[in-house]
Enzyme design. Structure first.
Site, PDB file in Angstrom:
ATOM      1  N   SER A 264       1.315 -31.565  21.432  1.00 24.23           N
ATOM      2  CA  SER A 264      -0.112 -31.457  21.115  1.00 24.23           C
ATOM      3  C   SER A 264      -0.946 -31.918  22.297  1.00 24.23           C
ATOM      4  O   SER A 264      -0.439 -32.539  23.231  1.00 24.23           O
ATOM      5  CB  SER A 264      -0.435 -32.329  19.898  1.00 24.23           C
ATOM      6  OG  SER A 264      -0.426 -33.684  20.295  1.00 24.23           O
ATOM      7  N   LYS A 265      -2.231 -31.616  22.200  1.00 17.15           N
ATOM      8  CA  LYS A 265      -3.168 -32.014  23.237  1.00 17.15           C
ATOM      9  C   LYS A 265      -3.122 -33.536  23.418  1.00 17.15           C
ATOM     10  O   LYS A 265      -3.192 -34.046  24.519  1.00 17.15           O
ATOM     11  CB  LYS A 265      -4.565 -31.562  22.791  1.00 17.15           C
ATOM     12  CG  LYS A 265      -5.624 -31.780  23.824  1.00 17.15           C
ATOM     13  CD  LYS A 265      -6.984 -31.395  23.279  1.00 17.15           C
ATOM     14  CE  LYS A 265      -7.982 -32.462  23.615  1.00 17.15           C
ATOM     15  NZ  LYS A 265      -9.061 -32.656  22.694  1.00 17.15           N
ATOM     16  N   ARG A 266      -2.964 -34.218  22.314  1.00 14.86           N
ATOM     17  CA  ARG A 266      -2.932 -35.681  22.375  1.00 14.86           C
ATOM     18  C   ARG A 266      -1.724 -36.206  23.165  1.00 14.86           C
ATOM     19  O   ARG A 266      -1.802 -37.221  23.830  1.00 14.86           O
ATOM     20  CB  ARG A 266      -2.974 -36.291  20.968  1.00 14.86           C
ATOM     21  CG  ARG A 266      -4.230 -37.125  20.785  1.00 14.86           C
ATOM     22  CD  ARG A 266      -4.491 -37.491  19.354  1.00 14.86           C
ATOM     23  NE  ARG A 266      -4.809 -36.299  18.565  1.00 14.86           N
ATOM     24  CZ  ARG A 266      -4.188 -35.980  17.426  1.00 14.86           C
ATOM     25  NH1 ARG A 266      -3.232 -36.724  16.946  1.00 14.86           N
ATOM     26  NH2 ARG A 266      -4.551 -34.904  16.766  1.00 14.86           N
TER      27      ARG A 266
END
Ligand code: GLU
Length: 508
Positions: A264-266
């Site tokens: 994910s982007k995180r």
């Protein structure tokens, strides 16, 4: 075989994630390999998730990667429009056709009524609170109302949606090109909304209608869409198009580096690597995240590393140009299990591509990096020479600055720590003699510099090895860089002598 037509169908909801670009790439490769068409369709029916600029960003990403679609909103073919919001008028008739055939129904329930149904099921301890076969006969829809009542509500334009009527306990069976035979039970699927109250189709209806109208032959998309496949397959059949259904291929997920779940982007923020293709600024928060491009990846390397996230050629080869990928790609060699993202490996691909790219190809990119850092007048010939000299040491494009800025600007400070303890008068004398020799040296080139340097060392009974590090530190400021005589050759006589002088001044 019918003509291969594949589509990349992103929703413009934000930056383009590596998984999205990989889907685009596999579609592109499959189309090229089979001399088919690669289509970009913008799936923007969910207006609540629409994000300003996200569509242009998708176009720009594909351009940067060099995988341009044959048909797209920018470059329409004969199956347009290529934006679902512009196709709004097309969908209602298909939804109504499904109602007529008994595979869909009008639902007039208000949000409060649906909420009440959910609360009731929850209080009865039912795990499944979906609007589906178990409850639809208790709701306000054309299955429970009489034909006249339904007609009357439609006439006054009472807010309504059209829902698919999923028959329970049916087995949807299909062949996935990557996963083989897949069986899914319809009982777990709810009666998805097909047409919303505002007349917009939902993704499920739009994707099927458009794949049909655009004559899509193969649907290559991420594994996260697998749970939607039974809805889509039933729709193909219910609409009477079962015999024209595209072939399905669900691509493996791209996983976090530790293999625990989808990347994910995180994860990128947490672990310090890019997840988007290019930098993305969220128009709502103004928050910007750097992409692969801004980290200093070459598009060739980016595509190469993406291709190997889920596919392999069956050989030891790891470096592939887009052309080679096109020749060798096949869906049969795409794995079904998730592919772990490894940033170190990603950087290795970039390093390999930097080494393989001629200086002329790197020149505009490196020149831009220097310009951004305030050095405008990097003469092209000199820069190309420097690029060749240092590219083996560069993994990401900004390394061309760290590894080469001293060719264009004197180092701000020099770190004499590694040489100061062994510094002595003999060495000092050597460098002073070196300056005198350099001042009158006939041909200023690397070989002559080395020769002159070694000759003075021999006369002074010093080991050249012990003098090279001091020279390097004087010229570049630290313990790095390519061959020290190559560096002096590029710096030129005056600058080399000046840096040696300044270096001596810093030593005891
Ligand atoms: N619009 C979907 C997405 O955002 C496309 C899924 C599909 O390819 O069917 O990824």
């Amino acid at each position: 075989m019918e003509k291969v037509r594949v589509r990349f169908a992103p929703s413009p909801t934000g930056g383009l994630h590596v998984g999205g670009v990989r889907t685009a790439l596999f579609n592109y490769l499959f189309a090229r390999k089979h001399k088919g068409d690669f289509i970009l369709r913008i799936e923007d029916t969910d207006q609540t998730r629409y994000v300003e600029g996200a569509e242009q960003y998708i176009f720009d990403c594909l351009k940067w990667c060099g995988i341009s679609p044959d048909e797209s909103p920018e470059n329409p073919g004969e199956y347009g429009p290529y934006r679902q919001s512009e196709r709004k008028h097309l969908y209602r008739k298909y939804a109504e056709d499904l109602v007529r055939k008994g595979h869909a129904y009008y639902a007039f329930d208000t949000p409060e009524e649906i909420e009440a149904m959910r609360e009731k099921l929850k209080s009865e301890g039912k795990g499944n609170q979906q609007y589906g076969y178990a409850v639809r006969h208790t709701m306000r829809n054309s299955l429970t109302l009489s034909a006249e009542e339904t007609e009357a509500l439609l006439k006054i334009n009472f807010p309504h949606v059209i829902r698919i009527k999923m028959e329970p306990n049916e087995l949807v069976v299909f062949e996935d090109v990557i996963r083989g035979r897949i069986e899914m039970d319809t009982s777990s699927v709810d009666d998805k909304v097909l047409l919303k109250a505002d007349g917009m189709p939902t993704y499920h209806l739009a994707v099927v209608v458009d794949d049909y109208l655009m004559k899509i032959s193969h649907v290559l998309r991420g594994e996260e869409w697998l749970p939607s496949a039974p809805v889509h397959i039933q729709l193909w059949k219910y609409l009477g198009w079962g015999h024209q259904m595209p072939k399905w291929a669900h691509l493996p997920l791209i996983l976090k580096p530790d293999g625990n779940g989808k990347l994910s982007k995180r994860d990128g923020e947490r672990l310090g690597f890019p997840v988007f293709a290019m930098h993305w600024t969220d128009p709502r928060t103004r928050e910007t995240v750097k992409g692969f491009r801004e980290f200093g990846f070459l598009p060739e390397a980016f595509l190469n590393l993406l291709a190997l996230l889920g596919w392999n050629s069956g050989t030891e080869q790891e470096i592939f140009s887009l052309e080679e990928l096109t020749e060798q790609f096949s869906l049969e060699r795409v794995h079904s299990s998730g592919a772990k993202f490894d940033f170190e490996k990603a950087k290795w691909f970039n390093h390999e591509w930097i080494k393989r790219t001629p200086a002329s190809g790197l020149l505009p990119l490196v020149t831009e990096i220097y310009r951004e850092r305030g050095i405008e007048n990097t003469e092209a010939e000199k820069m190309a020479f420097v690029i060749d000299l240092i590219k083996d040491r560069c993994t990401l494009l900004p390394d061309f600055w760290d590894q080469g800025y001293y060719f264009f600007q004197r180092p701000g400070s020099i770190d004499v720590t590694p040489i100061v303890s062994k510094w002595n008068e003999k060495k000092d004398l050597f460098f002073n003699e070196l300056i005198r020799t350099l001042e009158v040296m006939d041909f200023w080139n690397s070989a002559n510099l080395e020769h002159g340097f070694k000759e003075i060392a021999a006369v002074n009974q010093l080991k050249p090895g012990e003098l090279m590090l001091p020279l390097r530190i004087m010229l570049v400021g630290g313990k790095f860089g390519p061959g020290v005589f190559d560096i002096a050759a590029v710096l030129g006589r005056e600058e080399t002598i000046e840096r040696i002088r300044q270096g001596l001044a810093e030593l005891p």
